[in-house]
Design a protein around this motif. Structure first.
Motif, short mmCIF file in Angstrom:
data_model
loop_
_atom_site.label_atom_id
_atom_site.label_comp_id
_atom_site.label_asym_id
_atom_site.label_seq_id
_atom_site.Cartn_x
_atom_site.Cartn_y
_atom_site.Cartn_z
N SER A 329 0.82 -1.29 0.12
CA SER A 329 0.06 -0.24 -0.11
C SER A 329 0.69 1.20 0.11
O SER A 329 0.42 2.31 -0.69
N LEU A 330 1.92 1.21 1.04
CA LEU A 330 2.86 2.33 0.92
C LEU A 330 3.42 2.71 -0.67
O LEU A 330 3.42 3.90 -0.95
N ALA A 331 4.07 1.53 -1.29
CA ALA A 331 4.59 1.90 -2.17
C ALA A 331 3.66 2.46 -3.45
O ALA A 331 4.11 3.25 -4.21
N VAL A 332 2.35 1.73 -3.40
CA VAL A 332 1.55 2.15 -4.22
C VAL A 332 1.09 3.61 -4.38
O VAL A 332 0.97 4.39 -5.23
N VAL A 333 0.65 3.97 -3.06
CA VAL A 333 0.18 5.12 -2.75
C VAL A 333 1.24 6.11 -2.95
O VAL A 333 1.04 7.22 -3.53
N LEU A 334 2.48 6.00 -2.48
CA LEU A 334 3.40 7.05 -3.02
C LEU A 334 3.64 7.10 -4.28
O LEU A 334 3.97 8.21 -4.61
N GLY A 335 3.62 6.06 -5.04
CA GLY A 335 3.73 5.96 -6.63
C GLY A 335 2.67 6.92 -7.05
O GLY A 335 2.91 7.86 -8.09
N ARG A 336 1.21 6.67 -6.45
CA ARG A 336 0.23 7.51 -7.18
C ARG A 336 0.45 9.22 -6.61
O ARG A 336 0.38 10.25 -7.50
N LEU A 337 1.15 9.42 -5.45
CA LEU A 337 1.57 10.73 -5.10
C LEU A 337 2.59 11.34 -5.76
O LEU A 337 2.37 12.62 -6.18
N ALA A 338 3.20 10.74 -6.25
CA ALA A 338 4.54 11.27 -7.09
C ALA A 338 3.90 11.43 -8.43
O ALA A 338 4.47 12.44 -8.91
N GLU A 339 3.15 10.73 -8.92
CA GLU A 339 2.42 11.38 -10.01
C GLU A 339 1.68 12.45 -10.10
O GLU A 339 1.95 13.22 -11.03
N VAL A 340 0.88 12.49 -9.02
CA VAL A 340 0.16 13.87 -8.83
C VAL A 340 1.20 15.00 -8.72
O VAL A 340 0.95 16.12 -9.27
N CYS A 341 2.33 14.77 -7.92
CA CYS A 341 3.25 15.82 -7.58
C CYS A 341 3.89 16.24 -8.96
O CYS A 341 4.06 17.25 -9.03
N ALA A 342 4.26 15.10 -9.58
CA ALA A 342 4.96 15.77 -10.71
C ALA A 342 4.16 16.25 -11.84
O ALA A 342 4.25 17.44 -12.20
N GLY A 343 2.88 15.61 -12.08
CA GLY A 343 1.76 16.28 -12.91
C GLY A 343 2.39 16.60 -14.48
O GLY A 343 3.52 16.60 -14.51
N PRO A 344 1.38 16.92 -15.22
CA PRO A 344 1.88 17.37 -16.68
C PRO A 344 2.68 18.29 -16.69
O PRO A 344 3.21 19.02 -17.67
N ASP A 345 2.28 19.34 -15.73
CA ASP A 345 3.00 20.77 -15.64
C ASP A 345 3.98 21.00 -14.60
O ASP A 345 3.94 22.33 -14.11
#
Length: 595
Positions: A329-345
């Motif tokens: 869970s930690l790995a997947v949620v961190l991966g999701r947040l990393a995607e949100v933080c990076a963002g397309p912009d």
């Protein structure tokens, strides 16, 4: 100033797109937010070593108690070895007690820093979604990602508490077994290595399936939010069954993802059999021959069993349970947040210099819609607002007045056309310069916990008391300031006892103090009585710069130099008197307001 036609408003719709995720961004995100926690982590490791002393020495001390004590008919010697084990248990308990403060010092600061970054990332993605809704990829809503950030804090705390203990106890047990009985230790090490290899080989499947669970949960929230926001359109089109079916499909998809993930958890059975049960059964089955051949003593067999049962077995059980749920869970949620933080912009836009003496706003052939399939809210709209203009924007509900405010402030990006400030595209100004130049005061009054001074000077923290006094007296907030006890009075979250009108006055003073060359009021005076509204608008207009008012009273239009009428077909621009003569719709609105 010129204006071109604008179309009627339509429903919002967007389809989020799934994107690839990797472990590297998640690891970088976690390292970034754990930076500076080195001293706490080192002390955590030190006390973990102290905590694991009983796991390391238990088998050795038990073997000595049996072989050198009880079997040698020296019970007091055996009891002395057991007393030594008891002393180590007390030391381990002390280590456990000292772990928790350093655990809190490591994990608790993570929440604020992580929430700050993920909210900023979610806002960037929301803006990008508004700019190009058809492209998808808006990700979870802000409430979802902040919940995920809180989940990271809780998961990391649990992982450091349990997995740390698992690793320490398991490694200590293997090391102690190696010193006590090398042959059983070798057998156990091989079995554990094979079990870990099997677990790692099947971990990718669990990661993918759990990632699907998280994404489908987000999809439920996104789908429900879109339907709730467009509920009037749903009802108007008699699309309730379709909306229910859409949400039901999202729920069914998550249920399927959960079932698929549950099946992948069956990997725990062969891992436990290989990593725990096989070494234990092998030692018990071979112990009579090993004792008869004098390769092991009875105490060594008992100590080996103790290591396997009290050290290695709990470690392996925790590995497959925590590793299959908590760490996953930690790995997947961190991966999701990393995607949100990076963002397309994520990459900052290059800042372009803006002329300090030019703050004219210009929209050229702007078209904006909330989805690729929706009718444009603004269609091919061209508008020139020279610096220093006082403009009122009026029109029936749903004709795009608030959308125009968002487009002129850069909060929403048009699909076609451009918006410039001083001949510089808003996208090229850079976020900091744009927010300093254009202040938007929305209908919702955002008053936060802090002092009244912090609320009023939020957009200009270096404002002096004289600056605040001038703005407070001009807007009409003096009675409220005196009632609260001055600028240093505490304001509770949401404004506390402040009325809706007083909260709007706070946000209007905030805009006045900011000194922004362009101020846009999006029905920001709707809770004020007409006299207070007139005073606030006159104060902002007299301050200099451009003032754009999304009007909800006829008096705002009468005070403005120019009035823009958005009617969904042919926007008109002119003075109040000119529009009365030219537009039946404007005359009707004026009559409605006066009534």
């Amino acid at each position: 100033m010129t204006a071109a036609p604008a179309a009627s408003a339509a429903e919002r719709a967007a389809v989020p797109a799934a994107k690839g995720r990797t472990a590297a961004p998640a690891a970088r995100l976690l390292r970034r937010h754990l930076r500076g926690r080195g001293p706490a982590l080192r002390r955590l490791a030190l006390w973990s070593a102290v905590e694991s002393l009983p796991a390391f020495a238990s088998g050795l001390l038990l073997a000595h108690a049996i072989d050198d004590g009880f079997l040698a008919r020296r019970p007091f010697t055996g009891l002395a070895w057991l007393a030594a084990l008891g002393a180590l248990q007390a030391a381990g308990a002390l280590g456990t007690r000292r772990i928790y403060p350093w655990l809190a010092a490591t994990v608790e600061p993570l929440r604020d820093s992580l929430v700050g970054e993920v909210v900023a990332g979610a806002l960037r993605r929301t803006v990008d979604r508004a700019a190009d809704p058809s492209s998808g990829g808006a990700g979870a809503g802000i409430s979802q990602v902040t919940e995920q950030a809180e989940a990271v804090r809780m998961l990391l705390g649990t992982a450091l508490r349990n997995v740390r203990q698992m690793l320490a106890a398991g490694l200590a047990a293997l090391l102690g077994l190696t010193l006590l009985a090398p042959l059983p230790a070798l057998t156990a090490a091989v079995s554990v290595a094979l079990a870990l290899g099997l677990f790692a080989a099947l971990l990718g499947v669990q990661v993918r399936r759990y990632r699907a669970v998280v994404r489908e949960a987000e999809r439920i929230g996104e789908t429900a939010t879109e339907i709730v926001q467009g509920v009037r359109d749903v009802v108007a089109c008699a699309a309730e069954p379709r909306a229910a079916r859409t949400v039901g499909e999202a729920i069914d998809a998550q249920a399927g993802a959960l079932r698929s993930f549950a099946r992948s958890r069956l990997v725990r059975l062969p891992v436990l059999a290989l990593g725990v049960h096989l070494p234990l059964l092998a030692l018990l089955a071979l112990s009579p021959r090993l004792v008869d051949d004098h390769r092991l003593t009875t105490g060594q067999v008992a100590g080996g069993v103790s290591y396997l049962v009290t050290g290695l077995q709990p470690a392996m059980v925790l590995l497959v349970d925590a590793g299959g749920t908590l760490l996953l869970s930690l790995a997947v949620v961190l991966g999701r947040l990393a995607e949100v933080c990076a963002g397309p912009d994520a990459a900052p836009r290059p800042a372009a210099p803006v002329a300090a003496t030019s703050y004219g706003l210009e929209a050229e052939h702007v078209t904006f819609a909330y989805s690729a399939s929706a009718a444009p809210v603004l269609a091919d709209l061209s508008l020139h607002i020279p610096e220093g203009t006082h403009l009122a924007v009026v029109g029936p509900s749903g004709t795009g007045k608030s959308t125009l405010a968002d487009v002129l402030t850069g909060l929403a990006r048009p699909q076609r056309g451009s918006v410039t400030l001083g001949k510089v595209a808003l996208a090229d100004l850079g976020e900091e310069r744009l927010r300093a130049a254009v202040a938007l005061v929305p209908q919702e009054s955002y008053v936060f916990a802090g002092t009244l001074r912090e609320n009023l000077a939020y957009l200009r923290p270096d404002a002096s008391d004289a600056d605040l006094d001038a703005a407070v007296d001009a807007i009409g907030l003096r009675a409220t300031v005196d009632r609260l006890g001055g600028y240093d009075a505490a304001v509770p979250p949401g404004g506390g006892t402040l009325s809706q009108g007083e909260r709007q006055l706070v946000t209007l003073v905030r805009a006045h103090v900011s000194g922004a060359p362009v101020t846009i009021l999006d029905e920001a005076t709707c809770h004020l009585h007409p006299a207070a509204e007139a005073r606030a608008e006159r104060a902002l207009a007299a301050r200099g710069g451009t003032l754009i008012v999304i009007a909800h009273r006829i008096s705002s239009a009468q005070r403005a130099q120019r009035v823009l009428l958005l009617d969904g077909s042919a926007p008109l621009l002119g003075t109040h008197d000119a529009l009365l003569a030219l537009s039946p719709l404007y005359a009707e609105l004026v009559g409605h307001w006066r009534t």
